[in-house]
Every structure is written in structure tokens, then in C-alpha cells.
Design an enzyme around this catalytic site. Structure first.
Site, PDB file in Angstrom:
ATOM      1  N   ASP A  73      36.570-100.407 -66.283  1.00  0.00           N
ATOM      2  CA  ASP A  73      36.250-101.292 -65.164  1.00  0.00           C
ATOM      3  C   ASP A  73      35.398-102.423 -65.723  1.00  0.00           C
ATOM      4  OD1 ASP A  73      36.110-102.332 -62.669  1.00  0.00           O
ATOM      5  OD2 ASP A  73      34.770-100.807 -61.839  1.00  0.00           O
ATOM      6  N   ASP A 108      36.416-109.208 -61.161  1.00  0.00           N
ATOM      7  CA  ASP A 108      36.694-109.828 -59.870  1.00  0.00           C
ATOM      8  C   ASP A 108      35.404-109.976 -59.078  1.00  0.00           C
ATOM      9  OD1 ASP A 108      36.487-107.041 -59.756  1.00  0.00           O
ATOM     10  OD2 ASP A 108      37.543-106.953 -57.848  1.00  0.00           O
ATOM     11  N   CYS A 260      36.437 -70.786 -53.501  1.00  0.00           N
ATOM     12  CA  CYS A 260      37.335 -71.468 -54.424  1.00  0.00           C
ATOM     13  C   CYS A 260      37.802 -70.467 -55.476  1.00  0.00           C
ATOM     14  CB  CYS A 260      36.606 -72.650 -55.073  1.00  0.00           C
ATOM     15  SG  CYS A 260      37.560 -73.527 -56.328  1.00  0.00           S
ATOM     16  N   CYS A 262      38.747 -71.508 -58.685  1.00  0.00           N
ATOM     17  CA  CYS A 262      38.696 -72.127 -60.002  1.00  0.00           C
ATOM     18  C   CYS A 262      37.884 -71.246 -60.961  1.00  0.00           C
ATOM     19  CB  CYS A 262      38.105 -73.530 -59.906  1.00  0.00           C
ATOM     20  SG  CYS A 262      36.305 -73.594 -59.755  1.00  0.00           S
ATOM     21  N   CYS A 265      34.123 -70.863 -60.092  1.00  0.00           N
ATOM     22  CA  CYS A 265      33.750 -70.058 -58.927  1.00  0.00           C
ATOM     23  C   CYS A 265      34.092 -68.584 -59.102  1.00  0.00           C
ATOM     24  CB  CYS A 265      34.413 -70.623 -57.678  1.00  0.00           C
ATOM     25  SG  CYS A 265      33.832 -72.295 -57.287  1.00  0.00           S
TER      26      CYS A 265
END
Length: 494
Positions: A73, A108, A260, A262, A265
Site C-alpha cells: 500500500d 491516492d 472454533c 482451528c 482453539c
């Protein structure tokens, strides 16, 4: 408009839709190489403005000790937050060229959610001018360049900016200024912003939505045609003790369980996580949050492959009232979306709520029926839905059977095998939206063709349809013989 694709960068290929975790080069809680190894996703993002100020010249892959694809960015988000930054826009472009970014972004001028029209106009003017100027001195042929679209809530400015950007030599376009809308759950504004940009950008160029980092909204954004997302939410939430789920964000202190599957967890109890040292807890929470985010991206990709992204989005948008508002706003754009929605899909059309009556498949069928010409027949037989039970039609000659299929409406029997008319799954108890859609379609058909039949038979099922079909026929000024469907069922064999 959701799609899978492949970005070919100088440091590897990237499957889209893709999420780019934003990493801070001066404080790598999770290293890019660890992200690639654990999550099997290679594209990461960092901030070229920070690199320029803290590290100076060099090669970005060496700075981050990472040999995978890196997007940079430019510092635009810092302009949005702080008003300005100590960097020249041309200098930032040249710097990204020199450090070997795989995907680079011009500097920008973000519009922001609260900008006045005059300020928004100035941000668009400045962004377009910078984009035009940047094309003159880009020198690295390996770099994929991204030009953002600005305009904020002023959709005419968004459209003009997108059109101007689309004429320039860029590979990717980003949609700017969504963060404040996302943070405020202003999903109707997000829908208008994204769809306006998409409708005026070249369709073959990938679209990056800045700052979208919550799994609850990603599927709807992909449905609108967004291909890339970046976010530091995984680490920002972790530092604040927040735990991502697919539908919401929870505070770790409020959790009694870790809901969860995953590896994080299943490897920690909630008590162990709460009592862990601060640095460990932040790192572990950040890993969990990334598992949730990347898991959502994989589910979206699979939904696209299965042809059921619409159904998945409808399910997700029922997790929050503001998301449901966004979905309903999106239905205002289905006439445009229908042009790109696949004509056939490998999955059935599942009716999951009243919003489905405005899906592209329904719109397409209604449009096609306006061009349909029925065959010659003396008797029109109207059968509600795809009833498994057979009605007694043997004694009728020269008949044309038309089924009334929610939410599509009139479906001539000779067309019922065309997708998705023969692959519709609807609840047995019809809601008002389904009934109204069928009645509108039936009314159009009878007004156009009702007089060509000598006899019209309606096999009504009052338990499901009430008097709605009878009343629709009456309003069309066509004499209809109404027969209750259950009277013509074949007797069951003993």
C-alpha cells in the site's frame, strides 16, 4: 459476479478471491513465512510509506525475509486518518518500483465517508491526476500496478473516477474509502459504492476492496465482484483481546468456551488463553483470527465452484440485521448482475427467504417468458408447483400444461427441465413473497395469452395457496374453472 481466478506475480501465483494479511515490518507478530506455512496462503501486504521512512532503500522481500508475493500500500490510509503524510506521490510510486513490490499501489487521496461534495470532487481529481502521472515513470515490468477509485458516498463521482481509471494502463483497481462504512456497519453504502465502481470498471481487471477484514461481510463483497481484500484486523483485534468468529467479534473475557475448531482453539482451553502472558495471548489470538479469515475465504471459493454463492450469501446476511439490509440493497442491482450470473449451475436453486424472489435466475426467467410463445391448444391447465401427485388429465384433449413454480412463476411444461426451473427446492409452506411473485407472473401470462384458450382449468391447492390464484385469474378477465387439486389425486394402493 463472484469468481475464482489466478494472479501471476513475480514470486508465485495467487488464487482469488484472496485475503492479504497486512504486516508491520517493524513488529512482525506473525512472520510472512509463518503465515504461508500455517495457512497455505502466500500473498501478504505491507505499507510502502512505512518501509520508505523506516528502512530506506532495499528489496522488499529481503526486508521482510520472505520470498512469496508481496503487495504494498502507499500510505493512502494514513492520509485518510491524519490528513497528510510526509511523502511525495511520485516518490512513493518510484520507491515501490525500486523495492520490487509484486503488487504496488499509487498514492491516492482517499475521500472518506464524511467528506463534503467539494472535497470529494477534489480527491477524485487529485487521484486521477496522480494515476495518469504514475503511468509515465513506472519502470519495473514485473510489478502489477493498482489504481484506486475514489468518490465515497457521491456515486456519480465514483462512476466518473472508475471510468477514468479504466482507460489507463493499470492491472488492478482498488475501491477506496470503505473503511468508515465498514466500521459503522453501513453495508447499504458499501453495496452502492462497490456496485457503482464495478459497473464502470473494466470487468477483466481484478478489484481490491481496501480494509475489508471481517468474515461476516466477505461473501457478499465477493458476490459483487471483489477479488482481493486486505486487513490488519487479525492483529488489531488480538491486541484488543477480541476473538473473531464467522458471524461476529467476541471479547475474550466474555468467553466460557472457544467456539472454533482451528488448531489454536483445540490446543488451548479458554482459561489457558486468558491466563497466558500478554505477548503469547496476542500471538495466539492473531493466529486464531487468521484461521477464521482464511477459512471463510476457502468456504467462499468452494461456494463459487458449487454454484451456490447466492445461497451462502443469504445465509451469512442473516447473521446481522445490517447485513440483511445490505443484501436487500444489492437486489436493486440484479438486472446488472444477471448479465454475468451463470445460466446453469451444478447445484439446485434453494429458496432461503423472500430476498430470493429478486435473484438473477428469477429475473432471467421472467424476462424470457415475455418472449415466450405458447403452442396451440384448446385447454390451458394450470398446476401449482411441481406436484409429485398426478392429476387426472387423461380425458382432456389438446391441452397445454403450465406449472406455477415459486418463486419463478409461470413455467410451461415443455420448459420445466431447463435450469433452474426443474431444480428448485422450496419450503412446503409458501411465504407472501413467493405467492405474490407467482401471481404476478400468472397475471402477465393470462393477460397476454388467456384469450387464445377455449377452456382454462386451475387445479388449486387451497392449503398452500389460499384464494390467491383464483383471485389472480379473476382479475385477468379470463373464465377459469377451479378444481381443488386433492379431489383428483389417484387413490393409494393398499
Amino acid at each position: 459476479m463472484g469468481r475464482t481466478g489466478e494472479l501471476r506475480t513475480g514470486h508465485g501465483r495467487v488464487l482469488t478471491p484472496a485475503l492479504m494479511p497486512v504486516v508491520d515490518p517493524s513488529n512482525l507478530i506473525i512472520k510472512p513465512s509463518e503465515i504461508k506455512r500455517e495457512f497455505k496462503e502466500s500473498l501478504i501486504m505491507t505499507n510502502a510509506y512505512f518501509l520508505m521512512k523506516k528502512f530506506g532503500d532495499g528489496e522488499v522481500h529481503e526486508m521482510l525475509d520472505y520470498n512469496g508475493p508481496i503487495a504494498t500500500d502507499s500510505g493512502g490510509y494514513q492520509i485518510l486518518r491524519y490528513g497528510e503524510i510526509d511523502a511525495d506521490p511520485d516518490e512513493v510510486v518510484k520507491y515501490q518500483d525500486s523495492i520490487g513490490s509484486d503488487i504496488a499501489t499509487i498514492l491516492d487521496v482517499p475521500t472518506g465517508a464524511a467528506a463534503s461534495r467539494n472535497h470529494a470532487l477534489e480527491t477524485v481529481r487529485a487521484t486521477v491526476e496522480r494515476a495518469e502521472r504514475a503511468t509515465r515513470f513506472r519502470s519495473n515490468p514485473e510489478t502489477i500496478w493498482c489504481a484506486p477509485v475514489q468518490g465515497g458516498k457521491y456515486l456519480d463521482l465514483v462512476a466518473e473516477c472508475a471510468r477514468r481509471m479504466g482507460t489507463m494502463d493499470y492491472h488492478i483497481h482498488a475501491i477506496g474509502s470503505p473503511v468508515e462504512f465498514l466500521e459503522g456497519y453501513a453495508y447499504t453504502d458499501i453495496v452502492d459504492l462497490v456496485m457503482t465502481a464495478k459497473m464502470h470498471l473494466p470487468l477483466d481487471r481484478p478489484v481490491h476492496l481496501f480494509g475489508a477484514g471481517h468474515p461476516m461481510v466477505l461473501s457478499m463483497l465477493v458476490l459483487m465482484g471483489c477479488d482481493l481484500f486486505d486487513s490488519a484486523s487479525y492483529i488489531l483485534y488480538a491486541r484488543d483481546g477480541r476473538y473473531l468468529t464467522h458471524e461476529k467479534t467476541l471479547k475474550l473475557e466474555d468467553l466460557a468456551f472457544l467456539p472454533c475448531e482451528c488448531p489454536v482453539c483445540t490446543g488451548y482451553s479458554v482459561g489457558e488463553l486468558k491466563e497466558a502472558p500478554t505477548d503469547e495471548r496476542i500471538r495466539v489470538l492473531a493466529r486464531h483470527n487468521l484461521h477464521v479469515l482464511f477459512g471463510e475465504i476457502r468456504r467462499i471459493r468452494q461456494a463459487i465452484v458449487e454454484g451456490r454463492l447466492w445461497e451462502y450469501v443469504e445465509l451469512k446476511c442473516r447473521s446481522h440485521p445490517k447485513l440483511l439490509e445490505g443484501l436487500r440493497r444489492l437486489m436493486n442491482y440484479t438486472e446488472f448482475i444477471e448479465r454475468f450470473d451463470p445460466v446453469t449451475k451444478p447445484s439446485a436453486f434453494d429458496y432461503l427467504g423472500s430476498e430470493a424472489v429478486r435473484r438473477p435466475e428469477v429475473l432471467r426467467h421472467r424476462s424470457r417468458m415475455r418472449r415466450y410463445k405458447p403452442p396451440s391448444a384448446e385447454t390451458l391447465v394450470l398446476l401449482p408447483s411441481f406436484e409429485k401427485r398426478k392429476v387426472m388429465l387423461e380425458n382432456l384433449e389438446s391441452i397445454h400444461v403450465v406449472r406455477l413454480v415459486p418463486p419463478f412463476g409461470v413455467v410451461p411444461e415443455e420448459l420445466e427441465d431447463f435450469y433452474p426451473l426443474g431444480q428448485v427446492v422450496v419450503p412446503k409452506e409458501l411465504d407472501e413473497a413467493q405467492i405474490n411473485t407467482v401471481c404476478e407472473s400468472l397475471s402477465e401470462y393470462l393477460l397476454r395469452y388467456g384469450k387464445m384458450y377455449r377452456r382454462v382449468l386451475l387445479f388449486n391447492d387451497p392449503k398452500r395457496w389460499g384464494s390467491s390464484l383464483v383471485e389472480t385469474c379473476s382479475k385477468a378477465n379470463v373464465r377459469v374453472e377451479v378444481i381443488e387439486l386433492r379431489k383428483f389425486e389417484r387413490p393409494a394402493r393398499r
